[in-house]
Design an enzyme around this catalytic site. Structure first.
Site, PDB file in Angstrom:
ATOM      1  N   ASP A 195       0.819  -1.210   0.000  1.00  0.00           N
ATOM      2  CA  ASP A 195       0.000   0.000   0.000  1.00  0.00           C
ATOM      3  C   ASP A 195       0.854   1.262   0.000  1.00  0.00           C
ATOM      4  OD1 ASP A 195      -2.546  -0.773  -0.367  1.00  0.00           O
ATOM      5  OD2 ASP A 195      -3.155  -0.673   1.730  1.00  0.00           O
ATOM      6  N   ASP A 215     -11.592  -7.749  10.029  1.00  0.00           N
ATOM      7  CA  ASP A 215     -11.600  -9.179  10.360  1.00  0.00           C
ATOM      8  C   ASP A 215     -12.853  -9.548  11.155  1.00  0.00           C
ATOM      9  OD1 ASP A 215     -10.636  -7.580  12.401  1.00  0.00           O
ATOM     10  OD2 ASP A 215      -8.830  -8.758  12.777  1.00  0.00           O
TER      11      ASP A 215
HETATM   12  O1  UPG Z   1      -4.143   0.700   4.711  1.00  0.00           O
HETATM   13  C1  UPG Z   1      -3.605  -0.298   5.170  1.00  0.00           C
HETATM   14  C2  UPG Z   1      -3.449  -0.511   6.562  1.00  0.00           C
HETATM   15  C3  UPG Z   1      -2.846  -1.662   7.008  1.00  0.00           C
HETATM   16  N1  UPG Z   1      -2.393  -2.597   6.125  1.00  0.00           N
HETATM   17  C4  UPG Z   1      -1.733  -3.834   6.610  1.00  0.00           C
HETATM   18  O2  UPG Z   1      -2.591  -4.486   7.512  1.00  0.00           O
HETATM   19  C5  UPG Z   1      -1.848  -5.196   8.474  1.00  0.00           C
HETATM   20  C6  UPG Z   1      -2.373  -4.909   9.872  1.00  0.00           C
HETATM   21  O3  UPG Z   1      -2.238  -3.558  10.178  1.00  0.00           O
HETATM   22  P1  UPG Z   1      -1.531  -3.013  11.512  1.00  0.00           P
HETATM   23  O4  UPG Z   1      -1.406  -1.564  11.378  1.00  0.00           O
HETATM   24  O5  UPG Z   1      -0.349  -3.841  11.821  1.00  0.00           O
HETATM   25  O6  UPG Z   1      -2.694  -3.263  12.575  1.00  0.00           O
HETATM   26  P2  UPG Z   1      -2.700  -4.166  13.886  1.00  0.00           P
HETATM   27  O7  UPG Z   1      -3.556  -3.463  14.878  1.00  0.00           O
HETATM   28  O8  UPG Z   1      -1.373  -4.601  14.314  1.00  0.00           O
HETATM   29  O9  UPG Z   1      -3.491  -5.416  13.266  1.00  0.00           O
HETATM   30  C7  UPG Z   1      -4.419  -6.205  13.925  1.00  0.00           C
HETATM   31  O10 UPG Z   1      -5.738  -5.673  13.780  1.00  0.00           O
HETATM   32  C8  UPG Z   1      -6.181  -5.510  12.429  1.00  0.00           C
HETATM   33  C9  UPG Z   1      -7.598  -4.958  12.465  1.00  0.00           C
HETATM   34  O11 UPG Z   1      -8.420  -5.750  13.243  1.00  0.00           O
HETATM   35  C10 UPG Z   1      -6.088  -6.847  11.700  1.00  0.00           C
HETATM   36  O12 UPG Z   1      -6.393  -6.659  10.346  1.00  0.00           O
HETATM   37  C11 UPG Z   1      -4.694  -7.386  11.808  1.00  0.00           C
HETATM   38  O13 UPG Z   1      -4.549  -8.611  11.147  1.00  0.00           O
HETATM   39  C12 UPG Z   1      -4.340  -7.558  13.261  1.00  0.00           C
HETATM   40  O14 UPG Z   1      -3.037  -8.085  13.405  1.00  0.00           O
HETATM   41  C13 UPG Z   1      -0.386  -4.801   8.289  1.00  0.00           C
HETATM   42  O15 UPG Z   1       0.285  -5.853   7.638  1.00  0.00           O
HETATM   43  C14 UPG Z   1      -0.471  -3.578   7.405  1.00  0.00           C
HETATM   44  O16 UPG Z   1       0.639  -3.486   6.563  1.00  0.00           O
HETATM   45  C15 UPG Z   1      -2.551  -2.405   4.768  1.00  0.00           C
HETATM   46  O17 UPG Z   1      -2.138  -3.237   3.957  1.00  0.00           O
HETATM   47  N2  UPG Z   1      -3.152  -1.264   4.321  1.00  0.00           N
END
Ligand code: UPG
Ligand code: MN
Length: 621
Positions: A143, A451
């Site tokens: 992204d 999710d």
């Molecule tokens: O616009 C975006 C925003 C995030 N991501 C990806 O989404 C993943 C999760 O995002 P992150 O910012 O790491 O959020 P977390 O809070 O750590 O993620 C948790 O919470 C999210 C929302 O519930 C779930 O999607 C994730 O799998 C879960 O690990 C990462 O690999 C990001 O690179 C994208 O590809 N595009």
């Protein structure tokens, strides 16, 4: 018969645990009823002061607080009703030729926050899964549209060609190179292992150095383009001059880089948007019937997860209604005294097992193998072309693939340029206009916790899921370990759950008609538990104010009702303690969880709920 005596998986029910849970439910529930009766009878008593009196007001607030807590407790019992655990037997799977193929979808968003070397370690660990390489296809969504990530992919492919055969030759369990070289897992006494390990380590250091060198040389790379760029899709090819690689000639999984188009005027729908683009692009390239979703910070820690998941997907009794197999999120950066509960013990250790005994756990963002068909909703066969275009958009190529399954577009490698040009419009930001992407098909839009929302929609449609929790973590990632990041993260999650709670898909209204009452209780509890902030804020202030002003709101110590209050307090604490200890954790974990729960209740849950309300009422966009 063969199948009955050698099933691919087993589901275990623990009668003792269930008996303890249900007995506790009964006794604790009865005590709560007594307390509710005690509070309610105050308002009917003759000597009760008139409304508006401070005493009545205090009683009313406390009563509402206690009612909310009791209701949350009641909803929570659905998780305790029938917890199960499962075992898979990958060694009983049919031969490689009969296995279905798998597309791995990895998401990354920002090369500054998500270091490219770590992201590539995740990609490499997925390429090294113990699965036939011709049936494994790895896609990375970038992204951030960063040249550094694209460059990293090329380097990763070259290194993986050396790394995967090495892992398979010596049967390594840790297939994330960084973790392997850090842990010093020495598994093989075979001749040649030590020297080859040294060679591969050198290659790995070179690989890291190339990526870091590239980053340093291009440090000034413009960041402005992140929200404004065209789509880029590239099938990655090797360019390795390594002699061992040249001689090996082993087949490698397909590796594809995808950066979707972004324009400031189009909503990009965060990760859900990225995943939907990956679903479409992979749908015309490899179109595997099963899809593994990974966050870029969560690598495959064990090569057997794919086969384990397939044990459930190929089980003839489960398979027709099974949407996804979820593995727990495990973390490698948790200290022994995990003061902020960064490992999220309760959802991964208790709640998901409880839901698994009902209709199945939630999607937990990463580490799940989902059946592609379940994300496409309706049966495709009957629908006519115009209907399909209204749902899936205008790509003939994509719609053609809805009917095929498990057929890798064999020409992909020869017609690579043409295919990529074709797929680029699938990744454009206007492709979804007027279609059902994000609503009826793919990952759901409208909540930052895609999710939670997506699994709710799947369960509403009658799909099931299972939770597989082998002793060795199948996926390992980094959790938030400082208070600042944690508070931001939980605020985001609370807001996402509450967004679903306040939407027209609110679980207590939308759920019970479409799923079992227990399953919808679980969803209701999760969607509304940010509202814990209300009773907690009341109970953290009103009794203290009453105490200072001599307003009695609790029974006297000599009253038998006082004992009931004590009982409820101790019973809920001891149930929590019991669950912590039974799951193999210490009393310290129990104390940490109690403390962080209170901190969350008056901070992140509160901010998250406020944020959801502001978004709902249009005050905040
Ligand atoms: O616009 C975006 C925003 C995030 N991501 C990806 O989404 C993943 C999760 O995002 P992150 O910012 O790491 O959020 P977390 O809070 O750590 O993620 C948790 O919470 C999210 C929302 O519930 C779930 O999607 C994730 O799998 C879960 O690990 C990462 O690999 C990001 O690179 C994208 O590809 N595009
Ligand atoms: Mn993350």
């Amino acid at each position: 018969m063969e199948h009955r005596s050698h099933p691919l998986n087993l589901c275990h029910v623990d009668p003792k645990l269930i008996a303890v849970n249900r007995a506790h439910m009964l006794i604790h529930g009865a005590a709560l009823l007594i307390l509710i009766h005690y509070r309610a009878s105050f308002f009917f008593a003759e000597e009760a002061s008139s409304p508006g009196q401070p005493t009545t007001l205090a009683w009313l607030i406390i009563f509402l607080g206690e009612l909310t807590l009791s209701l949350t407790w009641l909803l929570y019992q659905a998780f305790r009703w029938r917890p199960v655990s499962r075992t898979a037997f990958p060694e009983r799977l049919p031969g490689d030729g009969e296995l279905p193929s798998i597309d791995v979808l990895v998401c990354t968003a920002d090369p500054d926050k998500e270091p490219t070397v770590a992201v590539m370690n995740t990609v490499i660990s997925a390429m090294a899964l113990d699965y036939p390489p011709e049936k494994l296809h790895v896609y990375l969504s970038d992204d951030g549209s960063s040249l550094l990530t694209l460059h990293g992919m090329r380097e990763a492919y070259d290194f993986a060609r050396r790394w995967s055969p090495f892992c398979k030759r010596y049967g390594l369990k840790t297939r994330c190179p960084k973790a392997y070289f850090m842990d010093n897992e020495d598994v093989s006494a075979s001749v040649g292992y030590e020297s080859e390990k040294e060679e591969v380590k050198e290659k790995y250091e070179l690989f890291e150095a190339h990526i870091n060198g590239y980053r340093n040389r291009n440090y000034g790379e413009s960041r402005d383009g992140r929200l404004d760029h065209p789509s880029t899709i590239e099938v990655i090819h090797g360019n390795s001059s390594d002699e061992v690689v040249q001689a090996d000639q082993q087949q490698m999984p397909l590796l594809v880089y995808v950066s979707r188009e972004k324009r400031p005027s189009y909503p990009h729908n965060f990760k859900a948007g990225a995943l939907n683009v990956l679903l479409r692009v992979s749908g015309v390239i490899s179109n595997s019937p099963y899809v593994l979703v990974l966050d870029c910070d969560m690598y495959c820690n064990d090569p057997s997860s794919a086969r384990r998941a397939i044990c459930f997907h190929l089980d003839p009794t489960l398979s027709p209604s099974l949407s996804f197999v979820q593995f727990p999120q495990s973390f490698h950066n948790i200290s022994k005294n995990d003061i902020y509960d960064s490992k999220h013990r309760s959802p991964f250790g208790i709640l998901w097992c409880g839901m698994d005994g009902l209709q199945g756990p939630l999607i937990s963002g990463t580490g799940f193998y989902v059946k592609r068909e379940s994300l496409y909703s309706k049966p495709m066969q009957e629908a006519n072309l115009m209907d399909l275009k209204a749902i899936f958009g205008h790509s003939n190529e994509f719609i053609k693939h809805l009917h095929w399954s498990d057929k890798l577009n064999k020409n992909i490698l020869s017609e690579l340029g043409a295919v990529c040009r074709d797929t680029e419009h699938l990744a454009s930001c206007h492709y979804e206009n007027g279609t059902k992407w994000g609503q009826e098909v793919g990952f759901k839009y409208g909540s930052v916790t895609e999710d939670f929302f997506t699994s709710f929609a799947l369960h509403c449609k009658g799909w099931k899921s299972v939770y597989c929790c082998p002793s060795r973590p199948q996926f390992l990632g980094a959790s938030t370990t400082n208070l600042n990041d944690l508070l931001v993260q939980i605020t985001r999650w609370s807001s996402g759950w509450a967004q679903v709670g306040f939407s027209r898909f609110s679980p207590p209204i939308y759920g019970p008609w479409r799923m079992s009452i227990l399953q919808s209780m679980c969803y209701t509890e999760l969607a509304f538990f940010p509202l814990y902030c209300l009773p907690l804020c009341c109970l953290a202030t009103i009794p203290q104010i009453c105490l200072f002003n001599g307003v009695p709101i609790y029974p006297e110590v000599s009253s038998s009702l006082f004992l009931v209050y004590c009982f409820v307090f101790l019973s809920s604490l001891s149930k929590h303690l019991y669950e912590v200890v039974v799951s193999g954790h210490s009393v310290r974990t129990f104390i940490n969880e109690q403390r962080i729960w209170m901190i969350h209740s008056v901070t992140t849950y509160l901010y998250g709920s406020i944020n959801a309300v502001l978004t709902k009422t249009g005050v905040r966009r």
